[in-house]
Design a protein around this motif. Sequence first.
Motif, PDB file in Angstrom:
ATOM      1  N   ILE A 254       0.475  -1.203   0.189  1.00 25.36           N
ATOM      2  CA  ILE A 254      -0.434   0.081   0.404  1.00 25.36           C
ATOM      3  C   ILE A 254       0.578   1.326  -0.148  1.00 25.36           C
ATOM      4  O   ILE A 254       0.879   2.658  -0.683  1.00 25.36           O
ATOM      5  CB  ILE A 254      -0.881   0.190   1.418  1.00 25.36           C
ATOM      6  N   ILE A 255       1.767   1.167   0.732  1.00 24.19           N
ATOM      7  CA  ILE A 255       2.767   2.303   0.843  1.00 24.19           C
ATOM      8  C   ILE A 255       3.622   2.470  -0.464  1.00 24.19           C
ATOM      9  O   ILE A 255       3.416   3.921  -1.200  1.00 24.19           O
ATOM     10  CB  ILE A 255       4.061   2.710   1.828  1.00 24.19           C
ATOM     11  N   ALA A 256       4.110   1.381  -1.407  1.00 22.68           N
ATOM     12  CA  ALA A 256       4.756   1.427  -2.225  1.00 22.68           C
ATOM     13  C   ALA A 256       3.794   2.189  -3.192  1.00 22.68           C
ATOM     14  O   ALA A 256       3.694   2.879  -4.197  1.00 22.68           O
ATOM     15  CB  ALA A 256       5.110   0.550  -2.865  1.00 22.68           C
ATOM     16  N   ARG A 257       2.754   1.688  -3.951  1.00 23.28           N
ATOM     17  CA  ARG A 257       1.433   2.028  -4.554  1.00 23.28           C
ATOM     18  C   ARG A 257       1.273   4.187  -4.212  1.00 23.28           C
ATOM     19  O   ARG A 257       0.738   4.368  -5.589  1.00 23.28           O
ATOM     20  CB  ARG A 257      -0.032   1.322  -4.009  1.00 23.28           C
ATOM     21  N   ARG A 258       1.355   4.335  -3.152  1.00 21.64           N
ATOM     22  CA  ARG A 258       1.055   5.253  -3.599  1.00 21.64           C
ATOM     23  C   ARG A 258       2.442   6.563  -3.848  1.00 21.64           C
ATOM     24  O   ARG A 258       2.574   7.608  -3.673  1.00 21.64           O
ATOM     25  CB  ARG A 258       1.049   6.056  -1.416  1.00 21.64           C
ATOM     26  N   LEU A 259       3.598   5.383  -3.424  1.00 17.29           N
ATOM     27  CA  LEU A 259       4.437   6.157  -4.195  1.00 17.29           C
ATOM     28  C   LEU A 259       5.105   6.661  -5.678  1.00 17.29           C
ATOM     29  O   LEU A 259       4.758   5.931  -5.931  1.00 17.29           O
ATOM     30  CB  LEU A 259       6.173   6.000  -3.494  1.00 17.29           C
ATOM     31  N   GLU A 260       4.865   8.287  -5.724  1.00 17.64           N
ATOM     32  CA  GLU A 260       5.183   8.482  -7.507  1.00 17.64           C
ATOM     33  C   GLU A 260       6.045   8.045  -8.008  1.00 17.64           C
ATOM     34  O   GLU A 260       7.016   8.052  -9.296  1.00 17.64           O
ATOM     35  CB  GLU A 260       4.540   9.902  -7.336  1.00 17.64           C
ATOM     36  N   SER A 261       7.522   7.827  -6.913  1.00 20.88           N
ATOM     37  CA  SER A 261       8.956   8.002  -7.164  1.00 20.88           C
ATOM     38  C   SER A 261       8.999   6.705  -8.280  1.00 20.88           C
ATOM     39  O   SER A 261       8.492   5.328  -7.657  1.00 20.88           O
ATOM     40  CB  SER A 261       9.556   6.929  -5.956  1.00 20.88           C
ATOM     41  N   ASN A 262       9.745   6.374  -9.414  1.00 24.40           N
ATOM     42  CA  ASN A 262      10.595   5.082 -10.045  1.00 24.40           C
ATOM     43  C   ASN A 262      11.270   5.068  -8.778  1.00 24.40           C
ATOM     44  O   ASN A 262      11.734   5.121  -8.355  1.00 24.40           O
ATOM     45  CB  ASN A 262      11.216   5.832 -11.124  1.00 24.40           C
ATOM     46  N   ILE A 263      11.215   2.994  -8.283  1.00 27.07           N
ATOM     47  CA  ILE A 263      12.012   2.661  -7.100  1.00 27.07           C
ATOM     48  C   ILE A 263      13.677   1.759  -7.815  1.00 27.07           C
ATOM     49  O   ILE A 263      12.683   0.460  -8.939  1.00 27.07           O
ATOM     50  CB  ILE A 263      11.202   1.563  -6.799  1.00 27.07           C
ATOM     51  N   HIS A 264      14.246   2.223  -7.766  1.00 28.66           N
ATOM     52  CA  HIS A 264      15.365   1.624  -8.577  1.00 28.66           C
ATOM     53  C   HIS A 264      16.270   0.569  -7.341  1.00 28.66           C
ATOM     54  O   HIS A 264      17.316   1.341  -6.751  1.00 28.66           O
ATOM     55  CB  HIS A 264      16.253   2.633  -9.232  1.00 28.66           C
ATOM     56  N   LEU A 265      16.184  -0.492  -7.342  1.00 31.13           N
ATOM     57  CA  LEU A 265      16.276  -1.089  -5.760  1.00 31.13           C
ATOM     58  C   LEU A 265      17.692  -1.782  -6.804  1.00 31.13           C
ATOM     59  O   LEU A 265      17.605  -2.517  -8.183  1.00 31.13           O
ATOM     60  CB  LEU A 265      15.937  -2.702  -6.105  1.00 31.13           C
ATOM     61  N   VAL A 266      18.675  -1.792  -5.734  1.00 32.81           N
ATOM     62  CA  VAL A 266      20.582  -2.453  -5.599  1.00 32.81           C
ATOM     63  C   VAL A 266      20.501  -2.987  -4.874  1.00 32.81           C
ATOM     64  O   VAL A 266      20.619  -2.576  -3.843  1.00 32.81           O
ATOM     65  CB  VAL A 266      21.223  -0.740  -5.624  1.00 32.81           C
ATOM     66  N   THR A 267      21.290  -3.757  -5.554  1.00 35.24           N
ATOM     67  CA  THR A 267      21.982  -4.862  -4.362  1.00 35.24           C
ATOM     68  C   THR A 267      22.740  -6.242  -4.702  1.00 35.24           C
ATOM     69  O   THR A 267      23.359  -5.443  -6.087  1.00 35.24           O
ATOM     70  CB  THR A 267      20.497  -6.647  -3.887  1.00 35.24           C
ATOM     71  N   VAL A 268      23.907  -6.755  -3.827  1.00 38.36           N
ATOM     72  CA  VAL A 268      24.421  -7.653  -4.086  1.00 38.36           C
ATOM     73  C   VAL A 268      24.489  -8.608  -3.934  1.00 38.36           C
ATOM     74  O   VAL A 268      24.045  -9.509  -2.649  1.00 38.36           O
ATOM     75  CB  VAL A 268      25.949  -7.322  -2.840  1.00 38.36           C
TER      76      VAL A 268
END
Length: 333
Positions: A254-268
Amino acid sequence: MRNIKRIAIFDFDLENGKQKPYLHLYYETFGLPLGTAPVIVVNHSLTSNSSVGGEKGWWKEIVGEDKAIDTNLFTVISFNVPGNGYGDPEANLIENYRDFSIRDVARIFWEALFFLDVNEIYAVIGVSLGGAVSWEMAALQPDKIENLVPIATDWKATDWVIANVLIQDQILNNSKNPIADARMHATLLYHSPTYISQLYEREETDDSFSFKIEEWLTDKGSQLKNRYQLAAYKFMNHLLKTNDVTRNRNDISIIARRLESNIHLVTVDTDYLFTTEECLKTYQKLRSVKQNVYYNEIKSVYGHDAFLMDFDQLSGILRPILNNQQKQNYVSL
């Protein structure tokens, strides 16, 4: 100390209901002047600071002229987490460290940004602990960040992270050599077993039953002891376990749905602190409710600290994200 600046924050209400009458917030800017270019906020990790660029910057391979975060095109702002001891070794310390949360830090950063008349951010990029702060910043202001880039982190502290925070806290409060001893333990979390094992391959020193890896690890502890303060280490370590953007809120979907941001996850892929497995779970959950979520994986032997060592791969991830920004005619009014 460099071009470090300070903002005074008064009567700040903490998440736990207590009030902080006065806070020092120290920060640095790099690149183009405020008001003339898009803004990128870089949030630092547990034992680093606002000096992300410049000759002695800890991320100078990423932040600078013609680098992935190009200071020819952007204004870069980096705040010190209040309590990390940077800027003023006496004023920027917090003794009652268990009162604070990552959400408090994110709220302080937004208060400072609004004070600086920054109301829109092209990208918030955070590494490790700083990535957790970045998640909170996005949750607090879901319409003000165009690109959210959390690196080697997650929106929550798992039981694994919380357990290691407890071990660190016990060392910091009970050891006769707390900073060095805690750092030695943490170093093993920040690197992969493969990287540690290949450093000296069981090579001994001149002393009987003494190994070079022991000297290396002891030196890591001594290095931090010489530049860091105990109160800062206790405070920053504690913040890690307060990482949970869903606390007293809705589910992460629900929180993510409200975000207008592009979300770029970076992991190792070899991260033993914020694991790839957890990051993939986050990606899959977010992707089910939001289209503009992207997954990027650094393949590295270094482990969690690859964001401090594997600059070519990280630059290759960041450049396409940030190169979408064409320089605009920003005018200060």
